[in-house]
Write a protein that holds these residues in place. Structure first.
Motif: not given
Length: 82
Positions: A1-8, A19-33
């Motif tokens: 499981m990965f918790i993503f806190y967006h930058s800014g 959302d695009g980056f988180c979807s990419w992580i899910i697709e490439k790594v196969g973990i819950i984000v």
């Protein structure tokens, strides 16, 4: 499981902007984000952002058993046939 806190810098960014980056992580790594959101400055002063981030962390810890561990535990604790 990965918790993503967006930058800014606590000022910019949204759930949808990352959302695009988180979807990419899910697709490439196969973990819950978990894509976390927090209140932005200057509307909300510090420590509101830290409190929001900590709330997300607590929420994830609260549901982690249901998402990941419960199916595993239910298999290992299943009654054995005699």
């Amino acid at each position: 499981m990965f918790i993503f806190y967006h930058s800014g810098g606590y000022c910019f960014g949204t759930l949808s902007s990352e959302d695009g980056f988180c979807s990419w992580i899910i697709e490439k790594v196969g973990i819950i984000v978990a894509n976390a959101c927090y209140r932005h400055t200057p509307e909300w002063q510090w420590p509101a952002q830290r409190e929001d981030a900590f709330s997300v962390l607590n929420w994830v810890f609260g549901i982690i058993k249901k998402i990941i561990l419960l199916p595993v535990l239910s298999k290992t604790n299943a009654p054995r046939r005699k």
